[in-house]
Design a protein around this motif. Sequence first.
Motif, PDB file in Angstrom:
ATOM      1  N   ALA A   1       0.866  -1.256  -0.068  1.00 44.72           N
ATOM      2  CA  ALA A   1       0.073  -0.128  -0.135  1.00 44.72           C
ATOM      3  C   ALA A   1       0.959   1.070  -0.008  1.00 44.72           C
ATOM      4  CB  ALA A   1      -0.796  -0.067   1.265  1.00 44.72           C
ATOM      5  N   PRO A   2       0.175   2.456  -0.359  1.00 46.22           N
ATOM      6  CA  PRO A   2       0.846   3.602  -0.275  1.00 46.22           C
ATOM      7  C   PRO A   2       1.383   4.006   1.279  1.00 46.22           C
ATOM      8  CG  PRO A   2      -1.089   4.036  -1.337  1.00 46.22           C
ATOM      9  CD  PRO A   2      -1.243   2.828  -0.501  1.00 46.22           C
ATOM     10  N   ALA A   3       2.632   4.814   1.406  1.00 50.08           N
ATOM     11  CA  ALA A   3       3.264   4.813   2.784  1.00 50.08           C
ATOM     12  C   ALA A   3       2.294   5.600   3.886  1.00 50.08           C
ATOM     13  CB  ALA A   3       4.384   5.789   2.524  1.00 50.08           C
ATOM     14  N   GLU A   4       1.433   6.540   3.409  1.00 53.01           N
ATOM     15  CA  GLU A   4       0.656   7.088   4.316  1.00 53.01           C
ATOM     16  C   GLU A   4      -0.385   5.836   4.788  1.00 53.01           C
ATOM     17  OE1 GLU A   4      -1.674  10.413   2.856  1.00 53.01           O
ATOM     18  OE2 GLU A   4      -2.858  10.557   4.788  1.00 53.01           O
ATOM     19  N   SER A   5      -0.793   5.058   3.770  1.00 46.38           N
ATOM     20  CA  SER A   5      -1.880   3.960   4.222  1.00 46.38           C
ATOM     21  C   SER A   5      -1.328   3.120   5.387  1.00 46.38           C
ATOM     22  CB  SER A   5      -2.399   3.319   3.201  1.00 46.38           C
ATOM     23  OG  SER A   5      -2.657   2.079   3.424  1.00 46.38           O
TER      24      SER A   5
ATOM     25  N   TYR B   1       9.450  -6.763  10.388  1.00 48.57           N
ATOM     26  CA  TYR B   1      10.222  -5.574  10.488  1.00 48.57           C
ATOM     27  C   TYR B   1      11.253  -5.534   9.343  1.00 48.57           C
ATOM     28  CZ  TYR B   1      14.111  -2.385  11.689  1.00 48.57           C
ATOM     29  OH  TYR B   1      14.675  -1.214  11.328  1.00 48.57           O
ATOM     30  N   SER B   2      11.738  -6.670   8.840  1.00 49.69           N
ATOM     31  CA  SER B   2      12.572  -6.483   7.509  1.00 49.69           C
ATOM     32  C   SER B   2      11.607  -5.889   6.551  1.00 49.69           C
ATOM     33  CB  SER B   2      12.941  -7.816   7.297  1.00 49.69           C
ATOM     34  OG  SER B   2      13.912  -8.472   8.061  1.00 49.69           O
ATOM     35  N   GLY B   3      10.362  -6.375   6.436  1.00 50.92           N
ATOM     36  CA  GLY B   3       9.326  -5.940   5.444  1.00 50.92           C
ATOM     37  C   GLY B   3       9.270  -4.638   5.594  1.00 50.92           C
ATOM     38  N   PHE B   4       9.084  -3.835   6.852  1.00 55.58           N
ATOM     39  CA  PHE B   4       8.868  -2.490   7.192  1.00 55.58           C
ATOM     40  C   PHE B   4      10.163  -1.633   6.852  1.00 55.58           C
ATOM     41  CE2 PHE B   4       9.614   1.007  10.086  1.00 55.58           C
ATOM     42  CZ  PHE B   4       8.389   1.722   9.970  1.00 55.58           C
ATOM     43  N   GLU B   5      11.343  -2.389   6.978  1.00 56.34           N
ATOM     44  CA  GLU B   5      12.550  -1.533   6.713  1.00 56.34           C
ATOM     45  C   GLU B   5      12.880  -1.224   5.365  1.00 56.34           C
ATOM     46  OE1 GLU B   5      15.925  -3.737   8.157  1.00 56.34           O
ATOM     47  OE2 GLU B   5      17.238  -2.005   8.397  1.00 56.34           O
ATOM     48  N   ALA B   6      12.466  -2.496   4.635  1.00 55.18           N
ATOM     49  CA  ALA B   6      12.674  -2.170   2.939  1.00 55.18           C
ATOM     50  C   ALA B   6      11.738  -1.226   2.415  1.00 55.18           C
ATOM     51  CB  ALA B   6      12.598  -3.730   2.468  1.00 55.18           C
ATOM     52  N   ARG B   7      10.433  -1.475   3.065  1.00 50.74           N
ATOM     53  CA  ARG B   7       9.478  -0.578   2.417  1.00 50.74           C
ATOM     54  C   ARG B   7       9.768   0.672   2.541  1.00 50.74           C
ATOM     55  NH1 ARG B   7       6.889   2.360   0.227  1.00 50.74           N
ATOM     56  NH2 ARG B   7       4.497   2.406  -0.461  1.00 50.74           N
ATOM     57  N   ILE B   8      10.254   1.320   3.909  1.00 55.96           N
ATOM     58  CA  ILE B   8      10.458   2.552   4.254  1.00 55.96           C
ATOM     59  C   ILE B   8      11.716   3.195   3.438  1.00 55.96           C
ATOM     60  CG2 ILE B   8      11.494   4.115   6.190  1.00 55.96           C
ATOM     61  CD1 ILE B   8       8.406   3.350   6.081  1.00 55.96           C
ATOM     62  N   ALA B   9      12.635   2.180   3.178  1.00 55.44           N
ATOM     63  CA  ALA B   9      13.835   2.689   2.466  1.00 55.44           C
ATOM     64  C   ALA B   9      13.500   2.916   1.059  1.00 55.44           C
ATOM     65  CB  ALA B   9      14.952   1.417   2.617  1.00 55.44           C
TER      66      ALA B   9
ATOM     67  N   LYS C   1      11.999   6.613  -3.380  1.00 52.57           N
ATOM     68  CA  LYS C   1      10.945   7.089  -4.330  1.00 52.57           C
ATOM     69  C   LYS C   1      10.222   8.602  -3.967  1.00 52.57           C
ATOM     70  CE  LYS C   1       8.216   3.539  -3.826  1.00 52.57           C
ATOM     71  NZ  LYS C   1       6.939   2.548  -4.011  1.00 52.57           N
ATOM     72  N   HIS C   2      10.805   9.150  -2.822  1.00 50.62           N
ATOM     73  CA  HIS C   2      10.403  10.445  -2.524  1.00 50.62           C
ATOM     74  C   HIS C   2       8.695  10.404  -2.108  1.00 50.62           C
ATOM     75  CE1 HIS C   2      14.094  12.347  -3.429  1.00 50.62           C
ATOM     76  NE2 HIS C   2      14.086  12.440  -4.741  1.00 50.62           N
ATOM     77  N   GLU C   3       8.426   9.310  -1.604  1.00 52.25           N
ATOM     78  CA  GLU C   3       7.103   9.153  -0.880  1.00 52.25           C
ATOM     79  C   GLU C   3       7.218  10.062   0.311  1.00 52.25           C
ATOM     80  OE1 GLU C   3       4.162   5.873  -0.875  1.00 52.25           O
ATOM     81  OE2 GLU C   3       6.125   4.809  -0.964  1.00 52.25           O
ATOM     82  N   ILE C   4       8.275   9.701   1.136  1.00 52.81           N
ATOM     83  CA  ILE C   4       8.543  10.366   2.546  1.00 52.81           C
ATOM     84  C   ILE C   4       9.951  10.986   2.265  1.00 52.81           C
ATOM     85  CG2 ILE C   4       6.871   8.615   3.459  1.00 52.81           C
ATOM     86  CD1 ILE C   4       9.531   7.101   4.641  1.00 52.81           C
TER      87      ILE C   4
ATOM     88  N   PHE D   1      -0.089  13.393  12.718  1.00 46.39           N
ATOM     89  CA  PHE D   1       1.244  13.881  13.053  1.00 46.39           C
ATOM     90  C   PHE D   1       2.163  13.273  12.278  1.00 46.39           C
ATOM     91  CE2 PHE D   1       4.688  14.503  16.237  1.00 46.39           C
ATOM     92  CZ  PHE D   1       4.343  15.808  16.495  1.00 46.39           C
ATOM     93  N   ILE D   2       2.362  11.961  12.351  1.00 42.75           N
ATOM     94  CA  ILE D   2       3.203  11.133  11.804  1.00 42.75           C
ATOM     95  C   ILE D   2       3.423  11.367  10.175  1.00 42.75           C
ATOM     96  CG2 ILE D   2       4.099   8.614  11.483  1.00 42.75           C
ATOM     97  CD1 ILE D   2       2.431   7.930  13.773  1.00 42.75           C
ATOM     98  N   TRP D   3       2.288  11.394   9.692  1.00 37.50           N
ATOM     99  CA  TRP D   3       2.321  11.546   8.242  1.00 37.50           C
ATOM    100  C   TRP D   3       2.929  12.826   7.861  1.00 37.50           C
ATOM    101  CZ3 TRP D   3       3.453   9.312   4.164  1.00 37.50           C
ATOM    102  CH2 TRP D   3       3.207   9.759   2.847  1.00 37.50           C
ATOM    103  N   ASN D   4       2.670  13.873   8.657  1.00 40.27           N
ATOM    104  CA  ASN D   4       3.127  15.303   8.204  1.00 40.27           C
ATOM    105  C   ASN D   4       4.557  15.420   8.500  1.00 40.27           C
ATOM    106  OD1 ASN D   4       1.073  17.608   7.751  1.00 40.27           O
ATOM    107  ND2 ASN D   4       0.090  16.544   9.607  1.00 40.27           N
ATOM    108  N   ALA D   5       4.848  14.645   9.815  1.00 40.49           N
ATOM    109  CA  ALA D   5       6.266  14.592  10.065  1.00 40.49           C
ATOM    110  C   ALA D   5       7.216  13.888   8.917  1.00 40.49           C
ATOM    111  CB  ALA D   5       6.647  13.821  11.223  1.00 40.49           C
ATOM    112  N   ILE D   6       6.655  12.872   8.026  1.00 41.71           N
ATOM    113  CA  ILE D   6       7.559  12.204   7.195  1.00 41.71           C
ATOM    114  C   ILE D   6       7.172  12.362   5.639  1.00 41.71           C
ATOM    115  CG2 ILE D   6       8.066  10.401   8.851  1.00 41.71           C
ATOM    116  CD1 ILE D   6       6.129   8.555   7.463  1.00 41.71           C
ATOM    117  N   LYS D   7       6.097  12.908   5.441  1.00 42.62           N
ATOM    118  CA  LYS D   7       5.671  13.184   4.014  1.00 42.62           C
ATOM    119  C   LYS D   7       6.694  14.066   3.110  1.00 42.62           C
ATOM    120  CE  LYS D   7       2.707  17.003   4.549  1.00 42.62           C
ATOM    121  NZ  LYS D   7       1.203  17.310   4.862  1.00 42.62           N
TER     122      LYS D   7
END
Lengths: 216, 216
Positions: free
Chosen positions: B82-86, B136-144, B149-152, B203-209
């Motif tokens: 899903a998109p990062a915000e979701s 967590y590995s999935g999370f880590e890869a997805r965030i990276a 991709k300039h999503e966040i 709050f989180i989304w504003n902080a990282i978008k």
Amino acid sequence: MAQTEENENQEKEAQILDAACSEFLAHGKNGTRMQGIADRAGVNKALVFYYFHSKDLIFQAVVDRNFRMLIETMTMNVDFTAPAESIIRQFTHNHIGVIAKNRELFQFFSGEIWMNPEELINGISVSLKKQTKAVYSGFEARIAAAVQKHEIRSIQPLQLLLNIVSLDVFYFIAAPIIFSLTGTSAAEQKRIAQKREDEVADFIWNAIKYEGGNGI
Amino acid sequence: MAQTEENENQEKEAQILDAACSEFLAHGKNGTRMQGIADRAGVNKALVFYYFHSKDLIFQAVVDRNFRMLIETMTMNVDFTAPAESIIRQFTHNHIGVIAKNRELFQFFSGEIWMNPEELINGISVSLKKQTKAVYSGFEARIAAAVQKHEIRSIQPLQLLLNIVSLDVFYFIAAPIIFSLTGTSAAEQKRIAQKREDEVADFIWNAIKYEGGNGI
DNA sequence: GTCTATAATTCGATAGAC
DNA sequence: GTCTATCGAATTATAGAC
């Protein structure tokens, strides 16, 4: 002569209270033994009862002393005339600083908050509550003004306060478990800890800074 | 006949474990009495020892059952395509949901983490650790990937995870104290609680978008 | 004030009857 | 498997000498 005796007495009483702090912080209320306090203070166990009468009372004395220090340090020294970003960084610096210096104390209260919530909350003296409320009123007014002046986006001051305190503080409770669950190496843990204060301050500021006409 | 007896036996053992959960969650490890467990289960105290052998062992059984449930629920059901915000909103929704439904359980662990850190961490089964690490590995890869991709904006995945968990979770530990110190009315507390999930996710989304070319 | 000695109680754990 | 009865250790608290 009378002076010397008095000093010696005060000294022993203070030694016992110091020892009690160490013991309660290390083992919690239930885990602490009156004998342990006496041993650490280098006095007889009966003397602990002579000065403090019961375990409940010496525990309360420990809570009073430390909780006051913690709350005072966490609410002190913030200049509300500064720019909003600077206020955020001051808060974060104060919080993380005092907790890092008093990890044991802080974790102690995290445990006891849940075991004896009323005892802790009731133990907060009226004067300390008043003082803390005054600081919060300043914070609330300053945040409201910052919203109006478009320094920051629209946010409820109390929600913001909860967010700041959560980010500053929870790391010290949860980091061990999260590092364990994610399999983070000791070296990586150290790097995370060193960058934590800046990361948190940046995160908060990014979350609230004003970004133009869209309102949020 | 044998069937019936077996069911009855299993039933009593289960009753005892249920009772133990309630007692340990309400009073902590040190505060719980074997007699209290027996009373709540409606059986004799000796029977508790017959099935569970010691206080340490029945405590470990309680920890195993509940900690697994908590960690599984907090890491489950997140769709990393899903998109990062979701993803952020799913995480926050899961965390706040499970903790709100298990306040007592969660506060119990917050206390015990500090009292018996090794016991808790060692109590996490190898399979649960593996499973959590995989998530967590999935999370880590997805965030990276989201950063690339300039999503966040650029952020370390583990710092972000710490921030998310802190914001989701610490409210349930600290709110009573903070409401008391700020003199927040019961009505206002309720309003804060109702809006908490959305507030945290925003709050989180504003902080990282991602916000364009300046990089941060 | 400071100590020794001990009372009083609580609580985890077990022995043994059924 | 379930109960009664009780042991033994640990711990808070006090009595009383000095």
